[in-house]
Design a protein around this motif. Structure first.
Motif, PDB file in Angstrom:
ATOM      1  N   ASN A   1       0.927  -1.120   0.586  1.00  0.00           N
ATOM      2  CA  ASN A   1       0.093  -0.294  -0.455  1.00  0.00           C
ATOM      3  C   ASN A   1       0.972   1.620  -0.104  1.00  0.00           C
ATOM      4  O   ASN A   1       1.875   1.452   1.262  1.00  0.00           O
ATOM      5  CB  ASN A   1      -0.283   0.327   1.381  1.00  0.00           C
ATOM      6  N   ASN A   2       0.911   2.352  -1.594  1.00  0.00           N
ATOM      7  CA  ASN A   2       2.164   3.559  -1.409  1.00  0.00           C
ATOM      8  C   ASN A   2       1.409   4.440  -0.055  1.00  0.00           C
ATOM      9  O   ASN A   2       1.964   5.330   0.246  1.00  0.00           O
ATOM     10  CB  ASN A   2       1.347   3.918  -2.508  1.00  0.00           C
ATOM     11  N   LEU A   3       0.534   4.090   0.442  1.00  0.00           N
ATOM     12  CA  LEU A   3      -0.205   5.453   1.801  1.00  0.00           C
ATOM     13  C   LEU A   3       1.300   4.964   2.924  1.00  0.00           C
ATOM     14  O   LEU A   3       1.756   5.729   3.764  1.00  0.00           O
ATOM     15  CB  LEU A   3      -1.214   4.591   2.079  1.00  0.00           C
ATOM     16  N   ASP A   4       2.324   3.520   3.141  1.00  0.00           N
ATOM     17  CA  ASP A   4       2.417   3.378   3.829  1.00  0.00           C
ATOM     18  C   ASP A   4       4.348   3.888   3.801  1.00  0.00           C
ATOM     19  O   ASP A   4       4.928   4.232   4.879  1.00  0.00           O
ATOM     20  CB  ASP A   4       3.187   1.491   3.730  1.00  0.00           C
ATOM     21  N   TRP A   5       4.511   4.755   2.390  1.00  0.00           N
ATOM     22  CA  TRP A   5       6.099   5.227   2.223  1.00  0.00           C
ATOM     23  C   TRP A   5       5.283   7.089   2.219  1.00  0.00           C
ATOM     24  O   TRP A   5       6.527   7.637   1.667  1.00  0.00           O
ATOM     25  CB  TRP A   5       6.420   4.784   1.589  1.00  0.00           C
ATOM     26  N   THR A   6       3.821   7.346   2.034  1.00  0.00           N
ATOM     27  CA  THR A   6       3.718   8.769   1.469  1.00  0.00           C
ATOM     28  C   THR A   6       3.063   9.181   2.785  1.00  0.00           C
ATOM     29  O   THR A   6       3.436  10.603   2.786  1.00  0.00           O
ATOM     30  CB  THR A   6       2.952   8.844   0.490  1.00  0.00           C
ATOM     31  N   SER A   7       3.094   8.431   3.664  1.00  0.00           N
ATOM     32  CA  SER A   7       2.397   9.221   4.667  1.00  0.00           C
ATOM     33  C   SER A   7       2.455  10.212   5.358  1.00  0.00           C
ATOM     34  O   SER A   7       2.120  11.024   6.312  1.00  0.00           O
ATOM     35  CB  SER A   7       0.653   8.251   6.027  1.00  0.00           C
ATOM     36  N   GLY A   8       4.117   9.699   5.839  1.00  0.00           N
ATOM     37  CA  GLY A   8       5.011  10.403   6.879  1.00  0.00           C
ATOM     38  C   GLY A   8       5.691  11.482   5.324  1.00  0.00           C
ATOM     39  O   GLY A   8       6.997  11.987   6.351  1.00  0.00           O
ATOM     40  N   LEU A   9       5.463  11.384   4.780  1.00  0.00           N
ATOM     41  CA  LEU A   9       5.920  12.638   3.612  1.00  0.00           C
ATOM     42  C   LEU A   9       5.726  14.295   3.720  1.00  0.00           C
ATOM     43  O   LEU A   9       4.528  13.874   3.242  1.00  0.00           O
ATOM     44  CB  LEU A   9       6.311  11.612   2.294  1.00  0.00           C
ATOM     45  N   SER A  10       6.710  14.413   4.047  1.00  0.00           N
ATOM     46  CA  SER A  10       6.385  16.701   4.016  1.00  0.00           C
ATOM     47  C   SER A  10       6.065  16.142   2.835  1.00  0.00           C
ATOM     48  O   SER A  10       6.873  15.882   1.888  1.00  0.00           O
ATOM     49  CB  SER A  10       7.868  16.917   4.871  1.00  0.00           C
ATOM     50  N   ALA A  11       5.056  17.658   2.460  1.00  0.00           N
ATOM     51  CA  ALA A  11       5.108  18.317   1.279  1.00  0.00           C
ATOM     52  C   ALA A  11       6.838  19.131   0.653  1.00  0.00           C
ATOM     53  O   ALA A  11       7.408  18.408  -0.022  1.00  0.00           O
ATOM     54  CB  ALA A  11       3.862  19.773   1.503  1.00  0.00           C
ATOM     55  N   ILE A  12       7.352  19.578   1.490  1.00  0.00           N
ATOM     56  CA  ILE A  12       8.773  20.276   1.088  1.00  0.00           C
ATOM     57  C   ILE A  12       9.958  18.593   1.044  1.00  0.00           C
ATOM     58  O   ILE A  12      10.657  19.299  -0.234  1.00  0.00           O
ATOM     59  CB  ILE A  12       9.788  20.635   2.779  1.00  0.00           C
ATOM     60  N   ASP A  13       9.571  17.882   1.517  1.00  0.00           N
ATOM     61  CA  ASP A  13      11.018  16.389   1.501  1.00  0.00           C
ATOM     62  C   ASP A  13      10.353  15.598  -0.057  1.00  0.00           C
ATOM     63  O   ASP A  13      11.098  15.595  -1.138  1.00  0.00           O
ATOM     64  CB  ASP A  13      10.312  15.573   2.153  1.00  0.00           C
ATOM     65  N   PHE A  14       8.592  16.037  -0.248  1.00  0.00           N
ATOM     66  CA  PHE A  14       8.409  15.145  -1.478  1.00  0.00           C
ATOM     67  C   PHE A  14       9.086  16.375  -2.641  1.00  0.00           C
ATOM     68  O   PHE A  14       9.275  15.477  -3.955  1.00  0.00           O
ATOM     69  CB  PHE A  14       6.890  15.002  -1.011  1.00  0.00           C
ATOM     70  N   LEU A  15       8.871  17.575  -2.556  1.00  0.00           N
ATOM     71  CA  LEU A  15       8.876  18.411  -3.911  1.00  0.00           C
ATOM     72  C   LEU A  15      10.940  18.658  -3.708  1.00  0.00           C
ATOM     73  O   LEU A  15      11.284  18.480  -5.236  1.00  0.00           O
ATOM     74  CB  LEU A  15       8.644  20.153  -3.393  1.00  0.00           C
ATOM     75  N   ARG A  16      11.369  18.344  -2.606  1.00  0.00           N
ATOM     76  CA  ARG A  16      13.374  18.946  -3.016  1.00  0.00           C
ATOM     77  C   ARG A  16      13.572  17.173  -3.180  1.00  0.00           C
ATOM     78  O   ARG A  16      14.388  17.007  -4.568  1.00  0.00           O
ATOM     79  CB  ARG A  16      13.871  18.671  -1.529  1.00  0.00           C
ATOM     80  N   ASP A  17      13.381  15.920  -2.868  1.00  0.00           N
ATOM     81  CA  ASP A  17      13.541  14.269  -3.745  1.00  0.00           C
ATOM     82  C   ASP A  17      13.171  14.027  -4.541  1.00  0.00           C
ATOM     83  O   ASP A  17      13.840  13.561  -5.478  1.00  0.00           O
ATOM     84  CB  ASP A  17      13.124  13.608  -2.024  1.00  0.00           C
ATOM     85  N   VAL A  18      11.852  14.435  -4.994  1.00  0.00           N
ATOM     86  CA  VAL A  18      11.079  13.329  -6.031  1.00  0.00           C
ATOM     87  C   VAL A  18      10.757  14.843  -7.317  1.00  0.00           C
ATOM     88  O   VAL A  18      11.469  14.785  -7.939  1.00  0.00           O
ATOM     89  CB  VAL A  18       9.932  12.847  -5.415  1.00  0.00           C
ATOM     90  N   GLY A  19      10.945  15.814  -6.573  1.00  0.00           N
ATOM     91  CA  GLY A  19       9.743  16.922  -7.685  1.00  0.00           C
ATOM     92  C   GLY A  19      10.540  17.692  -8.685  1.00  0.00           C
ATOM     93  O   GLY A  19      10.568  18.157  -9.786  1.00  0.00           O
ATOM     94  N   LYS A  20      12.164  17.434  -7.876  1.00  0.00           N
ATOM     95  CA  LYS A  20      13.264  18.782  -8.707  1.00  0.00           C
ATOM     96  C   LYS A  20      13.858  18.015  -9.988  1.00  0.00           C
ATOM     97  O   LYS A  20      14.110  18.250 -10.546  1.00  0.00           O
ATOM     98  CB  LYS A  20      14.096  18.860  -7.641  1.00  0.00           C
ATOM     99  N   HIS A  21      13.138  16.231 -10.014  1.00  0.00           N
ATOM    100  CA  HIS A  21      13.915  15.585 -11.194  1.00  0.00           C
ATOM    101  C   HIS A  21      12.624  15.637 -11.988  1.00  0.00           C
ATOM    102  O   HIS A  21      13.195  15.002 -13.179  1.00  0.00           O
ATOM    103  CB  HIS A  21      13.821  13.631 -10.350  1.00  0.00           C
ATOM    104  N   PHE A  22      11.937  16.304 -11.985  1.00  0.00           N
ATOM    105  CA  PHE A  22      10.955  15.989 -12.933  1.00  0.00           C
ATOM    106  C   PHE A  22      11.191  17.532 -13.660  1.00  0.00           C
ATOM    107  O   PHE A  22      10.542  18.525 -13.060  1.00  0.00           O
ATOM    108  CB  PHE A  22       9.386  15.551 -12.525  1.00  0.00           C
TER     109      PHE A  22
END
Length: 421
Positions: A121-142
């Protein structure tokens, strides 16, 4: 066939893929850990999802390890539809649907042995992920310019509805799923529908940018009706896997009524019959289409696969009984009600003349036509020939105290439901 790629290609299950030679080598060297994702945007999966589930099963039978992802996180957004924004469901509803979808997927996979499946269930690795961390770690690659070229996004941008940032971001979440499954389970292959190709490639691109590695994709074709339209809830034509949403009888009848032009392809995609068996059924369809041998094999195979042998026997008996080849009184109430739900129907009270009911249900154009049908011996009530023009509906005729089945000739059926009074 021993080569799983050859088998999938023969069955028409590879519409698109990444480097086929590299994919073939990886699967031959195996075992490969692979995944397919299912979003809980409804209370049940439908036969479009069944293509993915059965493809997972084929890969597992070839020795590869499946991860079945039910998206507790992505289900809260939903991948962009071509025409309009999705209605966002409450998290509590989505959580309940996650459980329902898991229960539908699990019977098709083996959770023991060297190729044991895992539910994730992908909620297991997204529920604790902050918006800032997601944008820095994932969003910057798009790159936004590339995201805009994805088919689902491009179509929405051309529509009056446009697309929200929420749905625009869906491809980032799906890409992140692939990355996390690679990190956690060593997953190197994702499968999905060809309409999801933009989302699928987002994952391979993200993994390559972060790790420098190349991973694999398989996209199955969309299964369509003879007129080219697809079966889906958004099209209003879904055939559901939940027996309360599509009864086993309706499920069986759907496959039994497959067009001759479609049935062999359906057998390749949905059945586990061998190439020799399917080619034999194809020959029978060409030589004796009226026998509908391929359709019967398809309907029985899939109804048994999804609902079990007992339910298949019940719906086959119901189908025969409706057309005078069995005893309607022997059908249980649920199977009979499901079978009759597919027919034209009328409501009536005890004492209503049968000729009135033949006219009200549309089996004949008028009461005078109904009388003529009775005189000619073509009118039946519960498979018994109606001998008298003045015959009426009596309690003794009712099946399970509620139903009367009318038939004109061999093939024209209707149902009468009797008022409680």
């Amino acid at each position: 066939m021993t080569d799983i790629v050859d088998d999938l290609k023969w069955r028409g299950l590879i519409a698109l893929s990444t480097d086929e030679d590299a994919l073939r080598k990886a699967l031959a060297d195996g075992p490969v850990t692979f995944y397919a994702g299912f979003d809980p945007t409804a209370a049940s999966l439908h036969i479009g999802h069944l293509v993915q589930i059965l493809t997972m099963r084929r890969l597992q039978l070839a020795g590869h390890r499946p991860l079945a992802l039910v998206g507790g996180a992505t289900g809260q957004i939903g991948d962009p539809r071509p025409t309009a924004e999705r209605t966002l469901n409450d998290p509590e509803v989505i959580a309940a649907w996650v459980g329902r979808l898991r229960a539908q997927i699990e019977p098709f996979l083996d959770f023991d042995g060297p190729s044991a499946a895992t539910m994730v269930n992908n909620l297991d690795w997204t529920s604790g992920l902050s918006a800032i961390d997601f944008l820095r770690d994932v969003g910057k690659h798009f790159r936004v310019n590339k995201m805009l070229t994805k088919e689902a996004v491009a179509r929405r941008l051309e529509s009056e509805e446009g697309i929200s940032y929420t749905e625009f971001s869906y491809q980032l979440l799906q890409a992140y799923d692939f990355l996390e499954l690679k990190r956690r389970y060593g997953c190197t292959l994702q499968q999905g529908g060809s309409d999801q190709w933009g989302n699928l490639t987002a994952g391979t691109d993200l993994i390559h940018r972060i790790t420098g590695e190349n991973v694999h994709l398989i996209a199955t074709p969309l299964i369509t009706k003879a007129d080219g339209t697809k079966f889906s809830k958004s099209e209003g034509s879904a055939v559901w896997l939940d027996p309360e949403m599509t009864t086993p009888y309706a499920f069986y009848q759907f496959w039994l009524n497959a067009a001759d032009a479609d049935v062999v392809n359906y057998l390749k995609v949905f059945s586990f019959r061998s190439r020799e068996e399917i080619e034999d059924l194809a020959r029978q369809t060409e030589e004796r289409p009226q026998a509908r041998a391929a359709q019967r094999a398809l309907a029985e195979d899939l109804t048994t696969l999804l609902h079990g042998a007992d339910q298949t026997a019940a719906v086959v008996n119901a189908s025969k009984a409706l057309f005078g080849q069995g005893d309607l009184a022997e059908l249980d109430a649920a199977t009979l009600a499901a079978a009759l739900s597919e027919l034209p129907r009328a409501r009536a009270a005890a004492g209503t003349p049968l000729i009135d009911l033949f006219a009200e249900t549309g089996l004949v154009a008028s009461k005078s036509a109904a009388r003529r049908t009775v005189r000619e011996g073509g009118a039946y009530a519960n498979n018994a020939k109606v001998e008298e023009e003045d015959a009426a509906l009596t309690p003794e005729l009712l099946l399970h105290g509620r139903w009367l089945v009318l038939r004109r000739g061999k093939r024209n059926l209707a149902a009468v439901e009797v008022d409680g009074s």
